[in-house]
Design an enzyme around this catalytic site. Structure first.
Site, short mmCIF file in Angstrom:
data_model
loop_
_atom_site.label_atom_id
_atom_site.label_comp_id
_atom_site.label_asym_id
_atom_site.label_seq_id
_atom_site.Cartn_x
_atom_site.Cartn_y
_atom_site.Cartn_z
N ASP A 270 0.85 -1.19 0.00
CA ASP A 270 0.00 0.00 0.00
C ASP A 270 0.88 1.25 0.00
O ASP A 270 1.89 1.30 0.73
CB ASP A 270 -0.86 0.05 1.26
CG ASP A 270 -1.85 -1.10 1.37
OD1 ASP A 270 -1.78 -2.03 0.54
OD2 ASP A 270 -2.67 -1.07 2.29
N ASP A 291 -0.35 -2.88 -4.26
CA ASP A 291 -1.55 -2.96 -3.41
C ASP A 291 -2.25 -1.61 -3.50
O ASP A 291 -2.02 -0.88 -4.45
CB ASP A 291 -1.18 -3.34 -1.97
CG ASP A 291 -2.30 -4.13 -1.28
OD1 ASP A 291 -3.44 -3.62 -1.26
OD2 ASP A 291 -2.03 -5.23 -0.77
N ASP A 292 -3.07 -1.27 -2.52
CA ASP A 292 -3.84 -0.04 -2.63
C ASP A 292 -2.94 1.16 -2.89
O ASP A 292 -1.91 1.34 -2.23
CB ASP A 292 -4.62 0.21 -1.33
CG ASP A 292 -5.76 -0.78 -1.15
OD1 ASP A 292 -6.53 -0.98 -2.10
OD2 ASP A 292 -5.87 -1.35 -0.05
N HIS A 313 -4.08 -1.56 -6.27
CA HIS A 313 -5.45 -2.05 -6.09
C HIS A 313 -6.44 -0.90 -6.16
O HIS A 313 -7.60 -1.07 -5.78
CB HIS A 313 -5.58 -2.80 -4.77
CG HIS A 313 -4.87 -4.12 -4.77
ND1 HIS A 313 -4.93 -5.00 -3.70
CD2 HIS A 313 -4.10 -4.73 -5.70
CE1 HIS A 313 -4.20 -6.08 -3.97
NE2 HIS A 313 -3.68 -5.93 -5.18
N ARG A 346 -12.76 1.48 -5.40
CA ARG A 346 -13.24 0.39 -4.55
C ARG A 346 -13.69 0.91 -3.18
O ARG A 346 -12.99 1.70 -2.54
CB ARG A 346 -12.14 -0.66 -4.36
CG ARG A 346 -12.55 -1.79 -3.44
CD ARG A 346 -11.62 -2.98 -3.52
NE ARG A 346 -10.28 -2.69 -3.03
CZ ARG A 346 -9.43 -3.65 -2.66
NH1 ARG A 346 -9.78 -4.94 -2.76
NH2 ARG A 346 -8.22 -3.34 -2.22
N LYS A 348 -14.70 -1.18 0.18
CA LYS A 348 -14.77 -2.53 0.75
C LYS A 348 -15.09 -2.41 2.24
O LYS A 348 -14.47 -1.64 2.97
CB LYS A 348 -13.45 -3.28 0.54
CG LYS A 348 -12.21 -2.56 1.08
CD LYS A 348 -10.93 -3.30 0.77
CE LYS A 348 -9.71 -2.56 1.32
NZ LYS A 348 -8.44 -3.29 1.04
#
Length: 453
Positions: A270, A291-292, A313, A346, A348
């Site tokens: 991230d 990742d994010d 991500h 996103r 989540k």
């Protein structure tokens, strides 16, 4: 070099002051030589000498001549004109015990890790130049003075530290400025740790490369960070502050290495993990990671704009948790590019979690080459993979998605929205066009279905 000369200082009497006025110029006769040979004893005598007092035995060569004694004293000691000034003649230095001390001022320009702590304690303006931190030795900037500034210059690097609890770079302060000089690099030494597993196992590696807790109109800017081992910047408890023009370049970790078993060597990288922050502006940053790109949790009034995200991500919100206090509100993602990434946008929320995600806007964002979901809102999130059962403990409401354009790869899904029973409300999609995926889009909210359907 400073000369420290220790005397027992006292003012002369009025009579002695008169004697001083009658002193002759130095005459290197046998009387003066006797005084010089007696060193501190002679100085102590001259400090309290007045005419008429007994002459010590070391001054026998003065033959009781008061004028010679006064002359000798004037050559090795001159009485102060006030209690705060002492004049020492050059002749007296030959016979006075001298202590030589070397002092080093507190370095605000630091070239060694050991200099950082005293600089933080003493300086308002600090430069960290080509610092290499030894093993298990973090760069700790958590006690900066209010209003202080820190500049990273050259290359900052860290020795291998085999611990998931280690935080290599820690920053906190009020109204502070953290910046990088032109051409500076902060290198996390990622290839020493990357094994394709990130924080999910394998070799212990620093779980967060940098922890930042800046408040009250602080700014962090112009940093180039590369090869961080796992999670990048933990933006924790930031208040009324700005983070801008940060480059997070972990592109070297895209390729497998000899221990990642064919996987991308870097994992769980991230870039910006934003948590428990209020009134944060994150802008003008570039990210290459695994990742994010940005993930926001438990925060309010956060604006994320003009971001470039590759390999990530996506631009994410992670909502909910166990117990009270897991609320996210008033979040804006805007004017950004997400490319070559697993997801585009996103939200989540954890399966069986509680909390809220309210008043979130995604606007004016370009997506390209997205591998899994273009737009993803799901309430069945688990770190190991979705549960497939959406829970409704986290309210997701007042979500606006506007002017989102782009494409996903054929194996991907354009839209995926999976809400719990009654936990999603007031979604607005305007001028949204994501296409390219052959996996059928699926949206159980809003009732009208997926955007464009």
């Amino acid at each position: 070099m400073l000369l420290s000369i220790l005397f027992i200082c006292s003012l002369f009497s009025t009579a002695h002051t008169k004697d001083v006025m009658l002193r002759d110029t130095c005459s290197h006769n046998n009387c003066l030589r006797a005084f010089l040979g007696s060193g501190p004893e002679a100085v102590a005598f001259c400090q309290t000498y007045t005419s008429g007092i007994a002459i010590p035995t070391f001054a026998a060569n003065c033959h009781g001549d008061t004028a010679k004694v006064i002359s000798a004293c004037s050559c090795i000691y001159t009485a102060p004109t006030s209690s705060s000034s002492i004049l020492i003649t050059s002749a007296s230095l030959a016979s006075i015990s001298v202590t030589t001390t070397t002092t080093t001022p507190t370095p605000c320009f630091c070239t060694a890790w050991s200099q950082i702590s005293p600089a933080v304690a003493a300086c308002m303006s600090i430069t960290l130049d080509n610092i290499h931190a030894p093993a298990s030795s973090a760069i700790i900037l958590t006690k900066l003075k209010i209003g202080a500034s820190v500049i990273f210059s050259g290359t900052t690097s860290f020795a291998f530290t085999n611990s998931s609890q280690f935080r290599p770079l820690q920053i906190a302060g009020s109204n502070v400025t953290i910046a990088g000089a032109p051409g500076s690099i902060i290198d996390g030494g990622g290839p020493q740790y990357w094994d394709g597993l990130g924080s999910n196992g394998g070799l212990p590696k620093p779980g967060q490369f940098m922890k930042v807790q800046i408040t009250n109109n602080s700014i962090m800017r112009d940093l180039y960070i590369q090869n961080y081992p796992s999670h990048g910047i933990n933006v924790a408890g930031v208040l009324n502050s700005t983070i801008q023009n940060i480059v997070m370049n972990n592109s070297l970790g895209d390729a497998p290495n000899n221990i990642s078993k064919g996987l991308a060597a870097a994992h769980n990288t991230d870039a910006f993990d934003v948590g428990n922050s209020v009134n944060l502006l994150l802008q003008d940053c570039k990210v290459w990671n695994q990742d994010d790109c940005v993930v926001v949790s438990d925060s309010s009034n956060v604006t994320v704009r003009n971001m470039f995200c590759s390999g990530s991500h996506g631009l994410s919100i992670a909502g909910g948790g166990t117990g009270p206090g897991h609320n996210i509100s008033n979040i804006l993602f805007t004017d950004s590019i997400v490319t070559n990434s697993t997801n585009g946008l996103r939200i989540k929320t954890d399966y069986n979690a509680t909390g809220g995600v309210v008043n979130v806007t995604y606007s004016n964002i370009q997506l390209s080459n997205i591998k899994t979901y273009g737009i993803d809102i799901q309430q069945d999130y688990l770190n190991g993979g979705p549960s497939g059962i959406a829970s409704n403990g986290v309210e997701v409401a007042n979500i606006t998605v506007s002017n989102i354009k782009g494409w996903v790869v054929p194996e991907a899904t354009d839209y995926y929205i999976f809400c719990g029973d009654g936990s999603c409300q007031d979604f607005t999609f305007y001028d949204v066009d994501v296409s390219g995926g052959t996996e059928g889009s699926s949206c159980n909210y809003p009732p009208s279905g997926c955007p464009g359907s």
